[in-house]
Enzyme design. Structure first.
Site, PDB file in Angstrom:
ATOM      1  N   ARG A 137      20.524  -2.915   0.466  1.00 25.28           N
ATOM      2  CA  ARG A 137      19.281  -2.137   0.492  1.00 25.28           C
ATOM      3  C   ARG A 137      19.546  -0.714   0.014  1.00 25.28           C
ATOM      4  O   ARG A 137      20.608  -0.141   0.254  1.00 25.28           O
ATOM      5  CB  ARG A 137      18.702  -2.097   1.904  1.00 25.28           C
ATOM      6  CG  ARG A 137      17.305  -1.465   1.940  1.00 25.28           C
ATOM      7  CD  ARG A 137      16.802  -1.245   3.353  1.00 25.28           C
ATOM      8  NE  ARG A 137      15.500  -0.592   3.335  1.00 25.28           N
ATOM      9  CZ  ARG A 137      15.004   0.121   4.330  1.00 25.28           C
ATOM     10  NH1 ARG A 137      15.707   0.298   5.447  1.00 25.28           N
ATOM     11  NH2 ARG A 137      13.822   0.688   4.223  1.00 25.28           N
ATOM     12  N   HIS A 138      18.548  -0.143  -0.643  1.00 22.80           N
ATOM     13  CA  HIS A 138      18.649   1.221  -1.169  1.00 22.80           C
ATOM     14  C   HIS A 138      18.801   2.265  -0.065  1.00 22.80           C
ATOM     15  O   HIS A 138      18.546   2.014   1.121  1.00 22.80           O
ATOM     16  CB  HIS A 138      17.393   1.549  -1.986  1.00 22.80           C
ATOM     17  CG  HIS A 138      16.133   1.497  -1.176  1.00 22.80           C
ATOM     18  ND1 HIS A 138      15.744   2.518  -0.322  1.00 22.80           N
ATOM     19  CD2 HIS A 138      15.179   0.552  -1.058  1.00 22.80           C
ATOM     20  CE1 HIS A 138      14.613   2.220   0.269  1.00 22.80           C
ATOM     21  NE2 HIS A 138      14.249   1.005  -0.159  1.00 22.80           N
ATOM     22  N   ARG A 198      14.563   4.288  -6.329  1.00 24.27           N
ATOM     23  CA  ARG A 198      15.406   4.353  -5.138  1.00 24.27           C
ATOM     24  C   ARG A 198      16.508   3.308  -5.169  1.00 24.27           C
ATOM     25  O   ARG A 198      17.621   3.542  -4.682  1.00 24.27           O
ATOM     26  CB  ARG A 198      14.551   4.213  -3.872  1.00 24.27           C
ATOM     27  CG  ARG A 198      13.691   2.950  -3.764  1.00 24.27           C
ATOM     28  CD  ARG A 198      12.709   3.124  -2.609  1.00 24.27           C
ATOM     29  NE  ARG A 198      11.887   1.957  -2.327  1.00 24.27           N
ATOM     30  CZ  ARG A 198      10.718   1.699  -2.904  1.00 24.27           C
ATOM     31  NH1 ARG A 198      10.248   2.515  -3.846  1.00 24.27           N
ATOM     32  NH2 ARG A 198      10.000   0.641  -2.552  1.00 24.27           N
ATOM     33  N   GLU A 244      10.219  -4.325  -4.305  1.00 22.29           N
ATOM     34  CA  GLU A 244       9.715  -4.580  -2.961  1.00 22.29           C
ATOM     35  C   GLU A 244       8.358  -5.267  -3.025  1.00 22.29           C
ATOM     36  O   GLU A 244       7.688  -5.281  -4.064  1.00 22.29           O
ATOM     37  CB  GLU A 244       9.620  -3.256  -2.189  1.00 22.29           C
ATOM     38  CG  GLU A 244       9.163  -3.370  -0.748  1.00 22.29           C
ATOM     39  CD  GLU A 244      10.068  -4.250   0.122  1.00 22.29           C
ATOM     40  OE1 GLU A 244      10.080  -5.478  -0.121  1.00 22.29           O
ATOM     41  OE2 GLU A 244      10.729  -3.720   1.025  1.00 22.29           O
ATOM     42  N   HIS A 254      15.339  -4.121  -1.847  1.00 21.84           N
ATOM     43  CA  HIS A 254      14.546  -3.509  -0.790  1.00 21.84           C
ATOM     44  C   HIS A 254      14.514  -4.426   0.424  1.00 21.84           C
ATOM     45  O   HIS A 254      14.703  -5.639   0.302  1.00 21.84           O
ATOM     46  CB  HIS A 254      13.130  -3.248  -1.303  1.00 21.84           C
ATOM     47  CG  HIS A 254      13.112  -2.570  -2.648  1.00 21.84           C
ATOM     48  ND1 HIS A 254      12.989  -1.213  -2.792  1.00 21.84           N
ATOM     49  CD2 HIS A 254      13.224  -3.076  -3.908  1.00 21.84           C
ATOM     50  CE1 HIS A 254      13.018  -0.896  -4.084  1.00 21.84           C
ATOM     51  NE2 HIS A 254      13.165  -2.019  -4.781  1.00 21.84           N
TER      52      HIS A 254
END
Length: 224
Positions: free
Chosen positions: A23-24, A73, A97, A165
């Protein structure tokens, strides 16, 4: 190999590939508790530092390939690992996402006030197009094939890092494990810049690490 498919008698031995779903890092909307969805939000300074710290750890896995959501991101997070490994990053919008329509940019409180019935249905685990957006199964329909396509291109024993995401990662894991959608929420969320690891075994993909911030260790147990 199809998502969640196990090996059968006479089938080739597993290629022992590994998928790291990362995940970012933190964004301002994460801090404020706002639904981001497909809104293109940048990392905060903290998020950049998280990505650099995590990238140093993940580089120790000697990944063979990196694929990332094209949202900033995620792309900025992936860039930190690319800088350490020398690998190119493939950016794919299929890893974005969940699109959350009118909910994007709102806090949970604001959503509850404006979309109360829909919000409560979602919290109960019902299939809901949040804000008129995507269903979780639709996110899996677009994200899981991207992951499998890049995993299929790995050498035997290779490692793929997927930068995406929280929601997209959860649905992808659920699909690759062959879980029914109603069970996907049971996987829980990922902290910013934490990751989950899937490994290929004789019965298909297995979840080896979830919401991890350290390098995977060999699991020793009677069930292996």
């Amino acid at each position: 190999m199809t998502a969640g498919a196990g090996a059968v008698a006479g089938a080739p031995a597993p290629r022992e590939r590994r998928i790291v779903l990362w995940r970012h890092g933190q964004t301002a909307w994460n801090v404020e508790g706002r639904f981001q969805g497909t809104t293109d939000i940048e990392l905060t300074g903290t998020g950049v530092r998280q990505a650099r710290r995590a990238a140093r750890r993940l580089a120790g896995l000697e990944p063979d390939a990196i694929v990332s959501s094209d949202l900033r991101r995620a792309a900025a997070t992936a860039a930190e690992l690319a800088a350490l490994t020398g690998l190119d990053v493939v950016h794919d919008p299929g890893l974005r996402e969940t699109y959350a329509g009118d909910w994007q940019g709102l806090t949970h409180t604001e959503i509850g006030e404006r979309h109360g019935d829909e919000y409560l249905a979602w919290k109960r685990g019902e299939p809901v197009r949040r804000g008129g957006g995507e269903l979780e199964t639709e996110v899996a329909d677009r994200a899981a094939p991207v992951v499998l396509r890049h995993a299929d291109a790995l050498p035997d024993g290779g490692t793929l890092v997927v930068v995406s995401h929280g929601g997209a990662i959860r649905t992808t894991i659920g699909r690759l494990l062959g879980l029914e959608p109603r069970h996907w929420e049971g996987l829980g969320g990922l902290a910013n810049c934490f990751w989950s690891v899937l490994a290929e075994g004789i019965r298909g993909w297995r979840l080896m690490e979830h919401n991890a911030g350290s390098l995977p260790e060999l699991a020793l147990g009677d069930d292996d």
